[in-house]
Design an enzyme around this catalytic site. Structure first.
Site, mmCIF file in Angstrom:
data_model
loop_
_atom_site.group_PDB
_atom_site.id
_atom_site.type_symbol
_atom_site.label_atom_id
_atom_site.label_comp_id
_atom_site.label_asym_id
_atom_site.label_seq_id
_atom_site.Cartn_x
_atom_site.Cartn_y
_atom_site.Cartn_z
ATOM 1 N N GLU A 141 0.790 -1.232 0.000
ATOM 2 C CA GLU A 141 0.000 0.000 0.000
ATOM 3 C C GLU A 141 0.827 1.290 0.000
ATOM 4 O O GLU A 141 0.541 2.235 0.737
ATOM 5 C CB GLU A 141 -0.982 -0.008 1.187
ATOM 6 C CG GLU A 141 -1.997 -1.132 1.042
ATOM 7 C CD GLU A 141 -3.082 -1.105 2.120
ATOM 8 O OE1 GLU A 141 -4.212 -1.499 1.815
ATOM 9 O OE2 GLU A 141 -2.790 -0.685 3.260
ATOM 10 N N ASN A 142 1.834 1.306 -0.819
ATOM 11 C CA ASN A 142 2.541 2.558 -1.062
ATOM 12 C C ASN A 142 1.763 3.336 -2.126
ATOM 13 O O ASN A 142 1.546 2.827 -3.227
ATOM 14 C CB ASN A 142 3.964 2.224 -1.549
ATOM 15 C CG ASN A 142 4.787 3.467 -1.821
ATOM 16 O OD1 ASN A 142 4.354 4.596 -1.554
ATOM 17 N ND2 ASN A 142 5.981 3.268 -2.364
#
Lengths: 678, 678
Positions: free
Chosen positions: B320-321
């Protein structure tokens, strides 16, 4: 297949909170010194903030922050905007404003007073010390009330301060060990009812429960692996201090030292193979006061332990020395003769006199049980009295400081009312003002022979709240009915802190019944209590540290409400019959009469409960006799002699124990039976 | 005044354990690889002892000792004679005889198999490793059965071994912290269902939860004081190891690092005032992979953390960057261009390639979420798959080792049946034998946005036991009805370990209802579930770490039994009407219809529950319509169009959420309504 017992047989619940809107100002426990109420309501909503004025400190900020979360959890109101109360929270118009003058010291006699005043717009808590303010926050949480518009703080003006400076709970973690989380939640409970001393009974014949770096054999061979690391102790002390609670450690000498002697047998009076004691009771092993090497050992041990516990007091136990190992050992006997000691108690006084300078050297004040109070003991010690009120008054009359535990032995399964009326300074004691000042307060004692981490909360709470009130509130607050009314509410407040005194019962009943359906078991459990005083353990012969404490006598709790209330109803009915009372009594008797059939079904899958079969049968027979009696009373017909004889036989049988428990509704039903014979 | 609702309105209990005597050989969970039963009974009594042969070790002695206490607590039988199982306990005729060849290693793929055979006189557990024997002891406790003569082990011959070597539970202690005792009791639960990996998610935007001596600002400014000391970690690792459970730590980088960047903002991509994130979700803060000082920092951090966790694996997160802080920062953008990186994922791969040798240097194998699987990543990493089964199969088809978590997200409030059918290697995936070998197993993931220490057990258990069975038992064990039958029994066994998944509800209901009487609330709670998937948190906008999780949606639990069973009954009834089914359905509908009156009384004193008023009203209206429908079906009369229209309006309204919960009995009642219109 869903089976519903709903329409056949339901679960009884004692409804203690009425439908009416409650102004919780009248439900405070302990009752404040001075309380005035008014009709104002200070509304709680998402804008509610706590601010702090004066000279707040880290402890107060932390407790105020905890207050915000507890208030949010209780009301369901999102108070997310205030994650923590900080120095920047100083808005004079905040809904809750706290004003403190200085940080309180964790010492006996510190100012714990506070003022609390509410109007429509604000609650103001004013206190000299943050400890007083923290008490005020506990009071404020108890005040939370509700009406059709939501939650509010009711209008009050309170001035509050404690009657006694020492309001303690002894937690015995030696006989059964209590993990850190159990200690912590009980500290939360103590804080909620404004108790301020946790007395930790840290060693006994069954184990030594603190890590020693100086004498590591203590935890290695004398704890079964059940001990607090030094980090744990620091955590407990800090957690307590955060709530304004002192921690007084007890390291028992010279008797009750089987654990220490298991690790260091060279200090024993008699050479034996020492191993940890598995039974509970009074045993002969005792340190040898004639061994000069003992005193350096004790000095090192107490010095190390003193460094972990910042409180000014250290408890040296001193109780229950049988003296046999002294009397039977030639070199000790010779020593006693050589020093002109008439009996072993004189030798114990000698030992105490040797120990006293050691304790003083650690910077602590020595305290101990009644037994240390012997001729020649210096007056700067404190006596904890367990042997009776006479011993207690005797101590103070001779000028010693004392705290009372006799009458506060909560392990003995007596009702809250019993403890509640036990005033430390009753008029009957005829104490002078000076003598009264020597009475520092009292301590409830939770000895743990018969309790484990799973059940201990149920033996401490809610009854200890009644003792807390005795020690905090004015002596004139002594109405037992009102105490029980407020105790019921307090019990739910204590549960909100995570205490398991109510919650542990359902899981344990599910385990016992081996089923999700615990109704029949619960009907029985609600009218029994464990055997009282020291009866359960059959003269210390039945239970050991390895015994299962997961049985009927463990799920049964002290001071059951239903029997108490039922007994009152019967008394009222016999004094003045009414159809409503008659119906109530009739309904309960019917439930008890019919329960045995259901209970027998439970027993099929639950051999562990079969020890309660007799109780359940006796309850059914007793209730049946009670129903007959009630019918005769209703019909104004006298019963015949045969029936009476038979019924009294049933009553006698119903007094027998089963599963180390006894029925609590025998007396009121016996009253009905006797009335029917009049 | 005692008020009894018993005769008016009772508490419904789902009775899952029948009256019949149960041979628990047929209730094991997970189901063993091979099980044969016979009619022999091996009686348990006060003479029961456990003995050990072969090459036992300290772990086995401790677990065998724990077995003795658990057996004693379960049956109430005093087994005090055997306080601890020790090397001296080697009597070949002991009732329980354990024979092990060697100490098992806490590593992936270790032999966990065991044999268990019972005859009238003895239970023999034989295993290559003590870890296998410990699994056998858990099976043996599940086998305990009873009849009119008491408790016994039923006759069985079992050979058992796991299908997958990695059977994990991810416990997120970052979003909401979980105290050590919560972790411990969940380890007990894992061991009971033969899970062997605790994956601890130890940091995220909301906090860093492990004490660092190298970088103490991590706990000082980035934990809110909620972290494990290094001693705590050692304690958890030892506790897990004692039960044959590995502990895999996860330290998430480069995104989800707001906490780390709060402590050490110099490693951020964008200069900002970093403070701990209070909301839950996906945020932009991310480490700067172009900062050469970052890698020595990470090396020191991972090296210190690696020293605390002996397991061979370390999880680096990697999920989840958003990439926004990289794309928007000139020097990072330039770096990407200079190195020919097309997008931020290429930069993350670069970061991972820099991190990999660091992880290797600590002696560990690197694992991460799906996102780390990018072209160029070396094959000795392990991928944990959360994005979908396709991503999962794709990993193994390209030769990477992988574990499955997609479909095991227990935080999403889906039923056990949903997770149970999620096979890691279904035929439909068309995997080769070699590819199947790369599938190590799976992990249930307990993300903690919406749970606290108080509720977490209820989100993990009992559903995770179904996942444990999927990962342990043969793929052919897949009957959902039988799974639920055994899950009910397993749930009680888990409760015996102290897990609070059932027990937490009554206290929370008492707090919500502000009363000891929780019947009306319980009727409602038994037919609602919290909003599923990610709906409860309204797009991450509603809840923060400071929100109260003590409300209706918290006391409501996933996978409610009553709605599931009711739905089945309605289906059966509509397929083939019977008076018995009709009566059952009628009774439940009547209960629900009438409950709202009682619930409204509760609401007077419980503003916190008013958010559930609509649910309760809708349930009443819905049940009323259902009763009408049932009457028409019974009378074989078709309802009129107006009634149908009105009823379907009620159905539609009943699908609306209330208090972030939804009714679970709408579908079956809608079926009745539609049937009545046929």
């Amino acid at each position: 297949m869903i089976r519903k017992s709903i329409l056949l047989f339901g679960l009884m619940v004692l409804v203690v909170m009425g439908d009416a809107q409650v102004n919780n100002a009248f439900s405070l426990m302990p009752v404040p010194s001075q309380l005035e109420t008014n009709s104002k309501k200070c509304r709680i909503n998402e804008g509610t903030r706590v601010a702090v004025k004066g000279h707040p400190d880290a402890r107060l900020f932390a407790e105020a922050s905890r207050f915000v979360r507890r208030l949010s959890n209780k009301t369901g109101i999102f108070l997310d905007k205030q994650g923590f109360v900080a120095a920047s929270d100083s808005n004079e118009h905040a809904l809750v404003l706290i004003n403190v003058q200085r940080q309180g010291n964790l010492k006996l006699g510190e100012d714990e007073s506070y003022n609390l005043a509410t109007n429509e717009n604000q609650v103001v808590i004013t206190a000299n010390t943050d400890i007083g303010a923290i008490h005020g926050l506990e009071t404020l949480l108890q005040l939370v009330s509700s009406d059709e518009n939501g939650y509010y703080f009711p209008g009050v003006t309170i001035f509050d301060e404690p009657r006694f400076a020492w309001r303690g709970l002894l937690l015995d973690v030696a006989l059964h060990f209590m993990p850190v989380d159990v200690v912590k939640r009980n500290l939360d409970g103590m804080a909620a009812v404004k108790m301020n001393v946790l007395h930790m009974h840290l060693c006994n014949d069954q184990g030594f429960r603190v890590e020693s770096k100086v004498f590591p054999r203590l935890q290695k061979v004398a704890s079964d692996g059940q001990y607090y690391t030094q980090e744990d102790i620091k955590e407990i002390v800090a957690y307590a201090g955060q709530r304004g609670i002192r921690v007084v450690p007890e390291f028992v000498v010279p008797a009750h030292t089987t654990a220490i002697l298991t690790a260091y047998p060279e200090f024993a009076s008699v050479k034996r193979d020492y191993t940890l004691q598995r039974y509970f009771g009074v045993f002969n092993p005792v340190m040898d006061p004639t061994n000069e090497k003992l005193y350096p050992f004790l000095e090192k041990l107490y010095t190390e332990m003193a460094s972990l516990f910042p409180d000014a007091y250290v408890h040296i136990g001193g109780d229950e020395n049988t003296g046999k190992d002294w009397e039977s050992t030639p070199h000790i006997k010779s020593f006693m003769q050589a020093h002109g000691m008439k009996n072993y108690m004189a030798l114990q006084t000698y030992f105490n006199q040797r120990l006293l300078p050691i304790i003083r050297k650690t910077g602590k004040i020595m305290m101990g049980w009644d037994e240390i109070f012997q001729p020649g003991v210096p007056k700067d010690i404190v006596i904890q009295s367990w042997r009776g009120n006479e011993a207690f008054y005797n101590s103070v009359k001779q000028g010693y400081k004392a705290i009372l535990s006799y009458g506060y032995y909560i392990d003995l399964i007596q009702p809250a009312s019993y403890h509640y009326v036990n005033d430390p300074t009753p008029d009957s004691a005829r104490l002078t003002g000076e003598q009264k000042k020597l009475i520092l307060g009292g301590e409830a004692t939770m000895w743990s022979e018969m309790v484990t981490a799973e059940t201990v909360d149920s033996r401490i709470w809610p009854r200890t709240a009644a003792i807390a009130e005795r020690l905090w509130s004015p002596a004139t607050v002594n109405n037992i009915d009102d105490m029980y009314r407020r105790l019921n509410i307090t019990s739910l407040n204590l549960e909100a802190l995570g205490l398991q005194h109510i919650a542990y019962k359902q899981p344990m009943m599910r385990q016992l019944a081996n089923s999700y359906d615990t109704k029949a078991l619960e009907v029985l459990v609600n009218v029994i209590e464990p055997l009282k005083i020291y009866e359960r353990n059959q003269g210390d012969t039945m239970y050991t540290v390895f015994s299962p404490f997961t049985k009927l006598a463990d799920v049964a709790t002290p001071d059951q409400e239903l029997p108490r209330v039922f007994n009152k109803q019967v008394d009222s009915f016999l004094a003045k019959p009414s159809p409503e009372l008659e119906k109530n009594i009739w309904e309960w008797l019917t439930v008890w009469k019919n329960n045995d059939v259901q209970f027998k079904i439970v027993l099929r899958n639950a051999p562990v409960l079969r020890e309660g079969a007799g109780l359940s049968e006796n309850l059914s027979l007793l209730a049946s006799a009670g129903l007959d009696a009630l019918q005769h009373i209703h019909d104004k017909q006298k019963v015949n002699a045969d029936w009476l004889k038979q019924s009294l036989t049933i009553v006698a049988a119903a007094r027998q124990q089963g599963g180390r428990c006894e029925l609590q509704v025998v007396d009121p039903i016996e009253k009905l039976i006797k009335q029917a014979a009049e």
